[in-house]
Design a protein around this motif. Structure first.
Motif, short mmCIF file in Angstrom:
data_model
loop_
_atom_site.label_atom_id
_atom_site.label_comp_id
_atom_site.label_asym_id
_atom_site.label_seq_id
_atom_site.Cartn_x
_atom_site.Cartn_y
_atom_site.Cartn_z
N GLU A 253 0.80 -1.22 0.00
CA GLU A 253 0.00 0.00 0.00
C GLU A 253 0.84 1.28 0.00
N GLU A 254 2.08 1.18 0.40
CA GLU A 254 2.89 2.39 0.60
C GLU A 254 2.94 3.31 -0.63
N LEU A 257 0.06 5.59 -0.49
CA LEU A 257 -0.11 6.39 0.72
C LEU A 257 0.87 7.55 0.83
N PHE A 268 2.65 12.71 2.48
CA PHE A 268 1.53 11.81 2.74
C PHE A 268 0.30 12.30 1.98
N LYS A 272 -5.90 9.37 0.91
CA LYS A 272 -5.65 7.93 0.90
C LYS A 272 -5.53 7.37 2.32
N TRP A 273 -4.91 8.12 3.21
CA TRP A 273 -4.79 7.68 4.60
C TRP A 273 -6.16 7.64 5.27
N ARG A 281 -4.75 2.28 9.78
CA ARG A 281 -4.13 3.60 9.75
C ARG A 281 -3.05 3.71 10.84
#
Length: 485
Positions: A253-254, A257, A268, A272-273, A281
């Motif tokens: 996922e990084e 994000l 960031f 998305k977060w 989270r």
């Protein structure tokens, strides 16, 4: 084949990476743990199936105790290596730390071991950590405060990244084949096989937290359940598996994000977060700090995670910042949060002022940016097209041309604007918010003001209705902006 050796052999052979370990570096201190490890590995490589393996002995002198003890330990390790015709390396800590001794000593030791791996072309590294070490370490971390990753404790087999003294990075398999053995078992094995070792007298001193845990706290807990050590280690292994599973999910996922903008700076994606569940989270933020941030910052305040969560979820204040760690900030700008080193402090922007009272002359604002007030007769069409921006002015109604200045924003700044209902004033701060100008940029925007401190032009944004020409022929002056590199 006796039980201890069989258990040791089975542990080593349970690791898939063992088959690729042809040259094994052994970290040997001279204490009972490491001397037992050395003895067992010598026994192992004497088996026909492992005669092709090479052992390399590495001894590091921390210089934290008396020179006589260190000399005896080193002599024991070197003599044992020579007796068995093993390659060996010895080194010492040239500048022992006065504070945070345990962590700094560990760093110096692993740097030496990285040098040995490089020099010997070692395939893997073995240390003599045992079950007591694993349990004590977990207790230390819980007492001092730790993270999800910290609760995983001492891992028995993983890829370790280390930096050598020449700053070259070494990646090796780190194996701890004694991790399931109790310290008492190692003492018994040493006695049964007449293994010589030196006892660290500092292990008896209760001024160290680890010794207090070992001698005062854990024995009482073990009285409640003799299987406590094994149970706690099993829990550590479960936590390790759990953390690894979360880490693998985070890595997938990084890219959605966050983005690494440059060295020591991340952005960031707030939206998305927010799409993540509350649990993911928080877990992903913890992994970011443990696997990314701490690599460059070295430390962080545990409260940083909760502060960053608030910054992500805040819908009322889209622009603000807070300190993550010494020298580091988290800066929210609408839909993005920037994690970055804190900027150097500069003089207040309001202290910087350029006087534009001289006509037909350029003034430098730094960073290749120039400004000037020019008479209309001085500015032709070609010049207006060549500059980056300009503002036409009608100063014919003034008894004398006003003294214009350029400065940055100040509290309470207003600008006069016009509408179908007439002239009105609006706060500069409100305009910047309405235009969603990031807070980090707001105080850097240049304002042109007259000698009454009225804002005439927000360069790149709004211009005042004051001095605005009603017709082209009414233009008397131009304010010109030019970027020159």
């Amino acid at each position: 084949m006796e039980a201890t050796f069989r258990q040791f052999k089975n542990k080593v052979e349970s690791w898939p990476g063992w088959e690729e370990c042809k040259t094994i570096v052994l970290a040997i201190s001279g204490g009972v743990d490491s001397m037992v490890l050395l003895h067992l590995m010598i026994e192992l490589v004497q088996l026909n199936e492992y005669k092709d393996r090479q052992l390399v002995v590495a001894h590091f002198n921390h210089r934290l105790r008396s020179p006589e003890i260190h000399d005896k330990e080193q002599a024991l390790v070197v003599d044992t290596a020579k007796k068995h015709q093993l390659v060996y390396f010895v080194s010492k800590w040239e500048s022992p730390s006065k504070s945070n001794v345990e962590a700094n000593a560990r760093q110096a030791r692993y740097q030496f071991l990285a040098d040995v791996l490089d020099a010997s072309q070692g395939d893997c590294l073995m240390t003599a950590h045992h079950l007591d070490d694993a349990v004590e370490t977990m207790f230390i971390r819980m007492i001092r405060g730790t993270s999800l990753k910290g609760l995983t404790g001492i891992r028995d087999n993983y890829q370790r990244v280390m930096k050598a003294s020449n700053n070259e990075v070494t990646v090796t398999a780190l194996m701890r084949p004694l991790i399931n053995f109790r310290k008492a078992e190692l003492y018994q094995y040493a006695e049964d096989h007449r293994i010589v070792y030196y006892e660290d007298e500092s292990n008896q001193e209760t001024e160290y937290l680890r010794n207090r845990i070992r001698k005062q706290y854990l024995p009482k807990i073990e009285q409640e359940n003799p299987q406590f050590y094994n149970n706690l280690f099993a829990m550590q292994q479960q936590l390790t598996s759990s953390y690894q599973a979360h880490y693998e999910t985070y890595m997938r996922e990084e890219p959605l994000l966050l983005a690494k903008l440059e060295d020591k700076r991340w952005a960031f994606d707030v939206k998305k977060w927010r799409e993540l569940s509350d649990d993911f989270r928080e877990v992903f933020l913890t992994i970011f700090f443990e696997e990314r941030f701490i690599e460059v910052a070295g430390q962080y305040d545990k409260e940083a995670i909760s502060h960053l969560l608030d910054q992500i979820l805040n819908t009322e204040t889209p622009n603000y910042r807070f300190n993550l760690a010494p020298g580091w900030v988290s800066r929210r700008e609408y839909d993005y949060i920037f994690i970055e080193p804190e900027e150097r402090k500069f003089p207040a922007f309001s202290d910087y002022r350029v006087d534009l009272s001289s006509n037909n002359k350029w003034f430098s604002l730094g960073n290749g940016l120039w400004i000037g007030l020019f008479n209309r007769s001085f500015v032709n069409n070609q010049m207006r097209k060549a500059v980056d921006d300009f503002l036409a002015l009608d100063l014919s109604g003034e008894q004398k041309p006003p003294a214009f200045h350029i400065r940055h924003r100040q509290d309470g700044d207003l600008i006069e604007l016009s509408s179908s209902k007439g002239a009105y004033h609006k706060k500069i701060s409100r305009i910047l918010i309405d235009e969603k100008i990031p807070s980090s940029i707001r105080d850097k925007i240049w304002l042109i003001v007259n000698d009454s401190n009225e804002v005439i032009w927000m360069i790149g944004h709004q211009s005042s209705s004051k001095y605005q020409p009603q017709k082209p022929e009414n233009i008397t002056h131009y304010l010109l902006i030019q970027k020159m590199y």
